[in-house]
Write a protein that holds these residues in place. Sequence first.
Motif, PDB file in Angstrom:
ATOM      1  N   SER A   1     -14.347 -37.457 -19.052  1.00  0.00           N
ATOM      2  CA  SER A   1     -14.828 -37.392 -17.623  1.00  0.00           C
ATOM      3  C   SER A   1     -15.421 -35.851 -17.281  1.00  0.00           C
ATOM      4  N   GLY A   2     -14.877 -34.882 -18.049  1.00  0.00           N
ATOM      5  CA  GLY A   2     -15.484 -33.360 -17.640  1.00  0.00           C
ATOM      6  C   GLY A   2     -14.463 -33.025 -16.724  1.00  0.00           C
ATOM      7  N   MET A   3     -13.368 -33.645 -16.447  1.00  0.00           N
ATOM      8  CA  MET A   3     -12.460 -33.001 -15.162  1.00  0.00           C
ATOM      9  C   MET A   3     -11.220 -32.523 -15.638  1.00  0.00           C
ATOM     10  N   ILE A   4     -10.583 -31.729 -14.685  1.00  0.00           N
ATOM     11  CA  ILE A   4      -9.341 -31.087 -14.912  1.00  0.00           C
ATOM     12  C   ILE A   4      -8.371 -32.456 -14.765  1.00  0.00           C
ATOM     13  N   VAL A   5      -7.594 -32.488 -15.573  1.00  0.00           N
ATOM     14  CA  VAL A   5      -6.427 -33.543 -15.506  1.00  0.00           C
ATOM     15  C   VAL A   5      -5.018 -32.815 -15.574  1.00  0.00           C
ATOM     16  N   VAL A   6      -4.428 -33.125 -14.226  1.00  0.00           N
ATOM     17  CA  VAL A   6      -2.889 -32.496 -14.261  1.00  0.00           C
ATOM     18  C   VAL A   6      -2.050 -33.749 -14.277  1.00  0.00           C
ATOM     19  N   SER A   7      -1.125 -33.817 -15.302  1.00  0.00           N
ATOM     20  CA  SER A   7      -0.075 -34.550 -15.374  1.00  0.00           C
ATOM     21  C   SER A   7       1.240 -34.296 -14.939  1.00  0.00           C
ATOM     22  N   VAL A   8       1.912 -34.944 -13.950  1.00  0.00           N
ATOM     23  CA  VAL A   8       2.863 -34.586 -13.126  1.00  0.00           C
ATOM     24  C   VAL A   8       4.076 -35.012 -13.826  1.00  0.00           C
TER      25      VAL A   8
END
Length: 892
Positions: free
Chosen positions: A668-675
């Motif tokens: 996706s070319g996006m930041i992924v923040v896994s919680v």
Amino acid sequence: MPDAAVAARSSETTNSGTTQQVDVAVVGAGFAGLYLLHKLRKAGFSVVVIEEAGDVGGTWYWNRYPGARCDIQTIDYSYTFDPELDRAWTWSEKYATQPEILRYFGFVADRYDLRRDIRFGTKVKAANWDDSSERWQLVTDNGASISCRHYIMATGCLSTPKPPEIDGVKDFKGAVYFTGRWPHDGVDLAGKRVAVIGTGSSGIQSIPLIAEQAPHLTVFQRTPNFALPAHNGAPPDDRKTYFETDRAAYREQARWSLAGVPYPQETAVSWQLSDAERRERFEKAWAAGDLVHILTQLWADQAVDFDGNALIGKLIHEKIRAVVKDGETAAALSPHDHPFGAKRPCLDTNYYATYNRPNVTLVNLRQEPIKAITASGIVTDKRSVDVDVIVFATGFDAMTGAIMAVHPITGRAGKSLSNVWAQGPQTYLGLTVAGFPNLFMITGPGSPSVLSNMAVSIEQHVDWVVDRLAALREAGFTTMEATETAQAGWAQHMADCSTLTLHRLANTWYTGANVPGKVQGLMPYTGGVGPYRSICNEVVGRGMLGFRLTGPNVAEQCNDGEVVRLQPDVRLVLGMLAEMNLPQIESLGSQGARDFLTEFNKGRPAGRPVGEVGSGALQGADGPLPYRLYRPATPGPHPIVVYFHGGGWVLGDELSDDPFCRDLCRRSGMIVVSVGYRHAPEHRFPAAAEDGYAATRWIAEHATELGGKPGPVLVAGWSAGANIATVTCQLARDRSGPQIAGQLLVCPVTDCRFDRQSYTDNAVGYFLTRALMFWFWDIYCSPADRTDPRASPLRGNLANLPPAFVATCEFDPLRDEGIEYAEALATAGVQVEQLQARGHIHSSLVMVDVVITGVSARVKMAEALRGFAGLPRKLEASGEDAAPIAVNAAAG
Ligand code: N01
């Protein structure tokens, strides 16, 4: 019946008038035909083999060109059905020459007295199924016609040389030879200027030897092929030792392997290895001189991933440059238009070094196509080359040519096989064709055949077919015919398998692309020898699934259906899990289940590299929560995806879906923040839901600090994590923010009811079970709370929610509630895209680099996220998207 008795047993073949009556007729006296004859006789059938050639050997009878050898080590390229035969013959070299292989077939024919039932120098001119007698009627060009109950094509895959397709061949005044029909008394090339057209295995094996004999050799190359040194000589010690220590185990491992040679499944993926480690593996493979080794043992992703494969191509290009002194010639010999292994690579002896000889010229037909052949030689766009001899090493009308070009075959109701296959071959298991009762093919299209050690595949086919014929006879059946349903299911399974490999990116004889006008499609089965064997066994185990059996005094039997509906890699994963005999997760208690998951995850491939991975703490609903952040390698700021892992609100943490988060970030070319939200039973409902909401709010408020784009965030999750993601969307709408631009829900839990069909259909056997879901719900939420929309979002208000992408899997207990949720969202006016992944299970789509067939779904998910964020849906074109170039665009 002991083998000696078989040899002594007389044939039951009889001649009635001019028609020879037999139980079984076989076409071809090569590797497959000889074993068929032996095995059928042993099972008590009367048999005749029809063979066009003057003796046994099949492809090895015809392919006598200089340098012809096998390219699977001869230790593996042998019959294994009789251990005494196996011991009685010892190969002199690692890769035997054609004359030695032919001697081997002669030895086998003598040992079992096979020649007496072979009609040499005979061709079948036509084969017609006669419904009234339930027999095949064969017309031959030499002697009696034949009437047989069963008709078996053992015609090989590469037996019909394709025509030269170049204008003017007839005008040429010199000599013309085809490698696939080389004269038996040899060809003297001394003093002759020779042209070789074609640089496949036949060209690459013969060119070095022709260059030694001819004063001048001109090679006309259209597509450069990957070739690696055979390092022929004595069989290698490690192989010999294993073989001689335990022959039975060696052979058995081969039978269940992927390629029919006893190599283990490689598990390390390319991005886990350093450059030095990869080079070391490559050098070892290069030194081994073994096609199967280099095709399977470098790294696990080499045959399935474009980038992992490209690493090998580069290393081979280096090797070519190191040998070939002229830079332009080296460049012309270096393949760039297909992944390594997607076209059959070749084993060579001095091939590249041959181009350093002063008497050898390479003509690159990509730069100067052949215009015509004239009386004196070959004319290209740029030059005219006078020669005395032209050798066509231009290949074969592979796989179907060997069956269709032999003679017309007419099945039930006058259907001709050529018509039925007009749009490409259709088979069930590569062995049979609907509408053609009692017709069998050995290594036909749709079987592993040319993508395997043929010796192993042939024996498996012959054993399976002859065992079925014996069982049929035993039960009183006289016909056996594949059903249309089974055949269509096999075509679907073939297509699913082919998406796993890189074969689709090359124009080859595997796909029919080498023959102008031939309908294209991958013909061999790419799922592997061992899996194929287990499928054939399953067909029998499930009452001859997909076959209609009839007989005069027995009731018709037809267990119709498709033998494989799961995606091939999912089937493999489930098979491996079944073998591991894992405990039921719900029996372990919550802590035990968490420990189990941690251990289990250690065995999966490491996630792929992203720009940066960080971790930290954010503010949850009731205190700090850990998070893991994946940042793309491209310059930011990027939109942020807040991700919630799966695990039934009980298991997992911010790391447990690491490979999937990396994949989402890369695609996706996006930041992924896994919680790392709180879990039950320590923190029951609504802790996880409220943490999801709080975490999303915190991340949206701290987007800039995290290096993300300020403004709306996106949410995503898998399973219970998808439940949290969509609950978060409902809460954000009702609690005035944060703004959410879109939601990605992968196999979401959306409701607490267990009575949907998918809970019944997929209750057991697909990893996530109905019992495990019961257990998760019990731990997370009391029955009284379960109808709360924060637990069962399907029961909430769905209006004015962010656009959604909902992915569901066919073999998942949660399938129907996911589909229902997508439909309910759409009814409420929410923009929804649905993906129903056929043949997949609950965990398929997040098993990145294990379930490769999930790639297209993962691409679509990433595209949806980009669309939600207002970005172009496609990130960038990858090499995988590129179509192979057309090889037949121009003659030459
Ligand atoms: O045939 P091929 P092969 N003008 O189709 C070129 C097995 N085998 O006989 O690639 C100009 O591979 C064609 O070019 P392109 C093995 O499985 C095994 O060599 O179509 N060129 C290609 O270079 C192998 O894969 C052994 O652009 C033309 C060549 O001819 C399979 O048999 C030994 C052309 C054909 O190569 C086939 O191998 C030999 C034209 N009009 C074979 N038409 C062992 O070692 C075709 N070409 C066991």
